[in-house]
Design a protein around this motif. Structure first.
Motif, PDB file in Angstrom:
ATOM      1  N   GLY A 208      18.065  22.953  -2.243  1.00  0.00           N
ATOM      2  CA  GLY A 208      17.952  22.618  -0.659  1.00  0.00           C
ATOM      3  C   GLY A 208      18.494  21.307  -0.730  1.00  0.00           C
ATOM      4  N   LEU A 209      17.801  20.505  -1.411  1.00  0.00           N
ATOM      5  CA  LEU A 209      17.825  19.072  -1.268  1.00  0.00           C
ATOM      6  C   LEU A 209      19.424  18.640  -1.561  1.00  0.00           C
ATOM      7  N   ILE A 210      20.130  19.364  -2.700  1.00  0.00           N
ATOM      8  CA  ILE A 210      21.439  19.063  -2.927  1.00  0.00           C
ATOM      9  C   ILE A 210      22.429  19.403  -1.688  1.00  0.00           C
ATOM     10  N   LEU A 211      21.969  20.513  -1.051  1.00  0.00           N
ATOM     11  CA  LEU A 211      22.776  21.121  -0.071  1.00  0.00           C
ATOM     12  C   LEU A 211      22.773  20.118   1.421  1.00  0.00           C
ATOM     13  N   VAL A 212      21.662  19.537   1.365  1.00  0.00           N
ATOM     14  CA  VAL A 212      21.561  18.518   2.708  1.00  0.00           C
ATOM     15  C   VAL A 212      22.257  17.527   2.334  1.00  0.00           C
ATOM     16  N   SER A 213      22.355  17.021   0.785  1.00  0.00           N
ATOM     17  CA  SER A 213      23.270  15.894   0.380  1.00  0.00           C
ATOM     18  C   SER A 213      24.731  16.066   0.587  1.00  0.00           C
ATOM     19  N   VAL A 214      25.099  17.433   0.148  1.00  0.00           N
ATOM     20  CA  VAL A 214      26.572  17.385   0.520  1.00  0.00           C
ATOM     21  C   VAL A 214      26.837  17.480   1.870  1.00  0.00           C
ATOM     22  N   HIS A 215      26.096  17.951   2.819  1.00  0.00           N
ATOM     23  CA  HIS A 215      26.491  17.830   4.201  1.00  0.00           C
ATOM     24  C   HIS A 215      26.380  16.356   4.877  1.00  0.00           C
TER      25      HIS A 215
ATOM     26  N   SER B  40      27.365  21.169  -9.301  1.00  0.00           N
ATOM     27  CA  SER B  40      26.108  21.209  -9.931  1.00  0.00           C
ATOM     28  C   SER B  40      25.162  22.148  -9.638  1.00  0.00           C
ATOM     29  N   LEU B  41      25.407  22.749  -8.246  1.00  0.00           N
ATOM     30  CA  LEU B  41      24.762  23.750  -7.905  1.00  0.00           C
ATOM     31  C   LEU B  41      24.436  24.914  -8.891  1.00  0.00           C
ATOM     32  N   ASN B  42      25.430  25.245  -9.340  1.00  0.00           N
ATOM     33  CA  ASN B  42      25.827  26.239 -10.515  1.00  0.00           C
ATOM     34  C   ASN B  42      24.652  26.206 -11.514  1.00  0.00           C
ATOM     35  N   LYS B  43      24.306  25.068 -12.020  1.00  0.00           N
ATOM     36  CA  LYS B  43      23.082  24.677 -12.857  1.00  0.00           C
ATOM     37  C   LYS B  43      21.952  24.890 -12.220  1.00  0.00           C
TER      38      LYS B  43
ATOM     39  N   LEU C 191       7.945  23.106 -14.192  1.00  0.00           N
ATOM     40  CA  LEU C 191       9.150  23.475 -14.474  1.00  0.00           C
ATOM     41  C   LEU C 191       8.704  24.800 -15.212  1.00  0.00           C
ATOM     42  N   GLU C 192       7.820  24.581 -16.124  1.00  0.00           N
ATOM     43  CA  GLU C 192       7.263  25.943 -16.807  1.00  0.00           C
ATOM     44  C   GLU C 192       6.491  26.850 -16.414  1.00  0.00           C
ATOM     45  N   HIS C 193       5.691  26.641 -15.315  1.00  0.00           N
ATOM     46  CA  HIS C 193       4.987  27.566 -14.853  1.00  0.00           C
ATOM     47  C   HIS C 193       5.071  28.138 -13.199  1.00  0.00           C
ATOM     48  N   HIS C 194       6.076  27.341 -12.596  1.00  0.00           N
ATOM     49  CA  HIS C 194       6.550  27.472 -11.320  1.00  0.00           C
ATOM     50  C   HIS C 194       8.172  27.030 -10.937  1.00  0.00           C
ATOM     51  N   PRO C 195       8.806  27.787 -11.855  1.00  0.00           N
ATOM     52  CA  PRO C 195      10.077  27.152 -11.706  1.00  0.00           C
ATOM     53  C   PRO C 195      10.870  27.448 -10.602  1.00  0.00           C
TER      54      PRO C 195
ATOM     55  N   TRP D  25      13.157  24.711  -8.405  1.00  0.00           N
ATOM     56  CA  TRP D  25      14.516  24.652  -8.439  1.00  0.00           C
ATOM     57  C   TRP D  25      15.182  24.902  -6.992  1.00  0.00           C
ATOM     58  N   SER D  26      14.399  25.661  -6.419  1.00  0.00           N
ATOM     59  CA  SER D  26      14.683  25.894  -4.760  1.00  0.00           C
ATOM     60  C   SER D  26      14.551  24.785  -3.910  1.00  0.00           C
ATOM     61  N   PHE D  27      13.625  24.109  -4.305  1.00  0.00           N
ATOM     62  CA  PHE D  27      13.505  22.605  -3.374  1.00  0.00           C
ATOM     63  C   PHE D  27      14.550  21.842  -3.532  1.00  0.00           C
ATOM     64  N   PHE D  28      15.309  21.827  -5.046  1.00  0.00           N
ATOM     65  CA  PHE D  28      16.255  20.836  -5.263  1.00  0.00           C
ATOM     66  C   PHE D  28      17.495  21.445  -4.871  1.00  0.00           C
TER      67      PHE D  28
END
Length: 241
Positions: free
Chosen positions: A104-111, A236-239, A91-95, A99-102
């Motif tokens: 996408g993870l949440i978008l799949v969860s929504v579906h 939560s995608l806003n965050k 999170l500090e060096h490759h944020p 965040w992009s991975f998560f």
């Protein structure tokens, strides 16, 4: 053994998500298809206390679905203890990749979660919008600063664990809002058993009480609850963004 290993891996994935502020382990539980069983098993733990005190260990074990819970929480604990430093580093060096991975993870969860809603109606839409609004409000709320005293850590654990089992609401982000995320993550990284035990006790109380309530709500008003949970993830995608 194959099923146990798969469940253990799901626990590791849940633990990794819970370490990241803005992502919920409940989201991973939904994606992997264990959410309902997780809530039922946790909610049944108090019912297993009576047989356990009377020496009927096998019956208590069966009532609490202890095999499932032990393997899953072993995976979560393994992930939290082993990945805390790695997640902090990433999170500090490759944020952006994290965040992009998560995201996408949440978008799949929504579906996936929205597909389980049996009927489309105005009440479901209202529940969806309510979930979006609540999650968005959480993400833009101004941080507070709770003290790091024992009582604060206990209640922070109880509140955060409720968020952790809600898809879309991150327990780690709740700790950020309370100003205790560095305290708890630092205790995990340093293996400070005093802080960890107080926080874990709060988590245990919050988990046992809230899981039973959420399981009951899902059984009684499943479509409305699923619509609300879908809204939580969308909000939560806003965050995460």
């Amino acid at each position: 053994m194959k099923d146990a290993l798969l469940l253990y891996i799901k626990g590791i994935a849940m633990g990794a998500a819970d370490v990241v502020p803005g992502v919920s382990g409940g989201t991973v539980a939904f994606i992997t298809g264990i959410y309902d069983e997780l809530l039922r098993s946790i909610g049944a733990v108090p019912s297993a206390v009576g047989p356990l005190l009377r020496g009927r260990i096998a019956e208590a074990w069966r009532i609490a679905n202890a095999n499932f819970l032990m393997v899953l929480f072993a995976g979560i604990l393994t992930s939290v203890l082993s990945l805390a430093k790695l997640i902090t580093y990433l999170l500090e060096h490759h944020p952006i990749p994290v965040w992009s991975f998560f995201f996408g993870l949440i978008l799949v969860s929504v579906h996936l979660v929205s597909k389980e809603i049996q009927q489309r109606s105005l009440s479901r839409l209202a529940s969806l919008c309510l979930g979006i609004g609540f999650a968005y409000w959480i993400t833009v709320a101004a941080p507070m600063q709770w003290s790091s005293r024992s009582i604060s850590l206990f209640f922070a654990g109880a509140i955060a664990i409720c968020a952790m089992i809600l898809p879309g609401i991150s327990g780690s982000f709740v700790l950020v809002l309370l100003g205790l995320y560095p305290v708890v993550l630092g205790a995990v990284k340093a293996l400070d058993l005093g802080v960890m035990s107080i926080f874990a006790a709060g988590c245990l109380i919050g988990l046992l009480s809230f899981a039973r309530l959420l399981s009951w709500v899902l059984q009684r008003w499943r479509d409305l609850t699923l619509a609300f949970l879908t809204g939580l993830m969308l909000g939560s995608l806003n965050k995460v963004w």
